[in-house]
Design an enzyme around this catalytic site. Sequence first.
Site, mmCIF file in Angstrom:
data_model
loop_
_atom_site.group_PDB
_atom_site.id
_atom_site.type_symbol
_atom_site.label_atom_id
_atom_site.label_comp_id
_atom_site.label_asym_id
_atom_site.label_seq_id
_atom_site.Cartn_x
_atom_site.Cartn_y
_atom_site.Cartn_z
ATOM 1 N N ARG A 1 -9.432 7.963 -1.022
ATOM 2 C CA ARG A 1 -10.395 8.369 0.013
ATOM 3 C C ARG A 1 -11.287 9.484 -0.499
ATOM 4 O O ARG A 1 -10.899 10.253 -1.387
ATOM 5 C CB ARG A 1 -9.648 8.842 1.276
ATOM 6 N N ARG B 1 -7.081 12.639 0.738
ATOM 7 C CA ARG B 1 -6.013 13.178 1.592
ATOM 8 C C ARG B 1 -4.636 12.638 1.205
ATOM 9 O O ARG B 1 -3.631 13.245 1.521
ATOM 10 C CB ARG B 1 -6.297 12.882 3.061
ATOM 11 N N ASN C 1 0.852 -1.184 0.000
ATOM 12 C CA ASN C 1 0.000 0.000 0.000
ATOM 13 C C ASN C 1 0.895 1.245 0.000
ATOM 14 O O ASN C 1 1.678 1.449 0.933
ATOM 15 C CB ASN C 1 -0.888 -0.034 1.253
ATOM 16 N N GLU D 1 -10.879 -9.458 2.839
ATOM 17 C CA GLU D 1 -9.596 -9.129 3.449
ATOM 18 C C GLU D 1 -9.858 -9.016 4.942
ATOM 19 O O GLU D 1 -10.679 -8.222 5.388
ATOM 20 C CB GLU D 1 -9.032 -7.808 2.898
ATOM 21 N N GLU E 1 -8.566 0.359 -3.079
ATOM 22 C CA GLU E 1 -9.425 0.370 -1.884
ATOM 23 C C GLU E 1 -10.366 1.551 -1.987
ATOM 24 O O GLU E 1 -9.934 2.656 -2.338
ATOM 25 C CB GLU E 1 -8.575 0.583 -0.629
ATOM 26 N N HIS F 1 1.053 6.243 1.707
ATOM 27 C CA HIS F 1 1.850 7.185 2.497
ATOM 28 C C HIS F 1 2.983 7.823 1.711
ATOM 29 O O HIS F 1 3.565 8.811 2.169
ATOM 30 C CB HIS F 1 2.342 6.511 3.778
ATOM 31 N N THR G 1 -8.182 3.318 8.346
ATOM 32 C CA THR G 1 -9.413 2.538 8.359
ATOM 33 C C THR G 1 -9.520 1.805 9.693
ATOM 34 O O THR G 1 -8.762 0.882 9.965
ATOM 35 C CB THR G 1 -9.405 1.527 7.187
ATOM 36 N N HIS H 1 -5.635 3.587 -1.637
ATOM 37 C CA HIS H 1 -6.962 3.878 -1.104
ATOM 38 C C HIS H 1 -7.330 5.290 -1.556
ATOM 39 O O HIS H 1 -6.759 6.265 -1.093
ATOM 40 C CB HIS H 1 -6.923 3.779 0.431
ATOM 41 N N HIS I 1 -3.546 -4.746 7.672
ATOM 42 C CA HIS I 1 -3.705 -3.602 8.575
ATOM 43 C C HIS I 1 -2.869 -3.807 9.834
ATOM 44 O O HIS I 1 -3.103 -4.728 10.598
ATOM 45 C CB HIS I 1 -5.163 -3.333 8.979
HETATM 46 N N1 PXP Z 1 -5.737 -3.151 4.028
HETATM 47 C C1 PXP Z 1 -6.690 -2.186 4.109
HETATM 48 C C2 PXP Z 1 -8.068 -2.513 3.644
HETATM 49 C C3 PXP Z 1 -6.378 -0.892 4.589
HETATM 50 O O1 PXP Z 1 -7.338 0.055 4.662
HETATM 51 C C4 PXP Z 1 -5.042 -0.618 4.950
HETATM 52 C C5 PXP Z 1 -4.678 0.763 5.418
HETATM 53 O O2 PXP Z 1 -4.885 1.686 4.433
HETATM 54 C C6 PXP Z 1 -4.092 -1.642 4.818
HETATM 55 C C7 PXP Z 1 -4.471 -2.897 4.387
HETATM 56 C C8 PXP Z 1 -2.660 -1.420 5.171
HETATM 57 O O3 PXP Z 1 -2.546 -1.133 6.517
HETATM 58 P P1 PXP Z 1 -1.144 -0.667 7.108
HETATM 59 O O4 PXP Z 1 -0.833 0.646 6.469
HETATM 60 O O5 PXP Z 1 -1.397 -0.563 8.561
HETATM 61 O O6 PXP Z 1 -0.142 -1.718 6.734
#
Ligand code: PXP
Length: 236
Positions: free
Chosen positions: A44, A48, A6, A150, A69, A9, A100, A42, A190
Site C-alpha cells: 500500500r 501499513r 494473502n 479478479e 497487489e 495481516h 480495499t 498488497h 475478498h
Molecule cells: N483480493 C484483493 C484484490 C484484495 O485487495 C484483498 C484484500 O487485501 C483480497 C483479495 C483478500 O481479501 P480478504 O483478506 O478479505 O480475504
Amino acid sequence: MLLGVNIDHVATLRNARGGAEPDVLLAARICEENGATSITTHLREDRRHIKDQDVENISKEIKTNLNLEMAVTEEMGKIALKILPHSVCLVPEKRQEVTTEGGLDVACQLEKITAFVKPLKNAGIIVSLFIDPSEEQVKASAKTGAQFIEMHTGAYSNAFGTPDEEKEFLNLKNATKLAQNLGLKVNAGHGLNYENVHRMHEIEGLYELNIGHSIISKAVFVGLDKAVKEMKDLIE
Ligand code: PXP
C-alpha cells in the site's frame, strides 16, 4: 481452483510491535508448503502492512508465484518493473479505507489503465484488474490488454446467508461468464471464508481464489499450516 494466500495481516501483526515477528517470509513458506499456489501481498501507498523489503524478500525466496497487489501509480509501476513479480493485481486505493472497499473503476479510466498495463505486460508480468462484477467493468477490462480480472467477492461475502445472497452470487457468475467469453481469465477474492467459499465451485472456470483475512484469523487458533490446508481442501 488454485489458492492464493494473502499474507498482509502477518505483516500487520509484526508491525504492531515494530520487530521481526511474526516472520512474513516464513509465513509465505508455510502457505506454499500447505497448498498455496501463489503468495499475495498488497504494497500500500502508506506501507501499513507489507513493506518494500518484504516484497523483495518474498519475490526472491518463494518457490511459487508472487502476486503483487498495487495501486495504479507511477511509484508502484516502477516497483513492479524492478521486482518483476509473476503477476500484479491492480486495485483502487484510498488512504483511509480499512481494506480495499470496491473494485477498480476501469470504465472511467480506460486510457490510463491501458497505458499502465502495457509496460508491465511487455516485461512479462501477468496483469489482473480487481473489479466489481458488473458488465460495464468487465467489458472495459477486456479492452485494456490485461489477461486476468479478479472479481471482487465482497458484496457476495457480506450478503452470504441473507436474502441478497443469490443476487450477489448471480452477479459474480454472470460477470465471470462474460469475461471468459471476452477472452479474460478470472480470479476472485475478498471476504471469502470457510463458510462462504464453497459456492465458488458453482462458477465454472474460476482460476484462482485470493484469500487473506479468514485464513490468517483461523491460523491464530489452529496454526497457519492447518488453516491453509483446510481452505485448500475446501476449494479443491
Ligand atoms: N483480493 C484483493 C484484490 C484484495 O485487495 C484483498 C484484500 O487485501 C483480497 C483479495 C483478500 O481479501 P480478504 O483478506 O478479505 O480475504
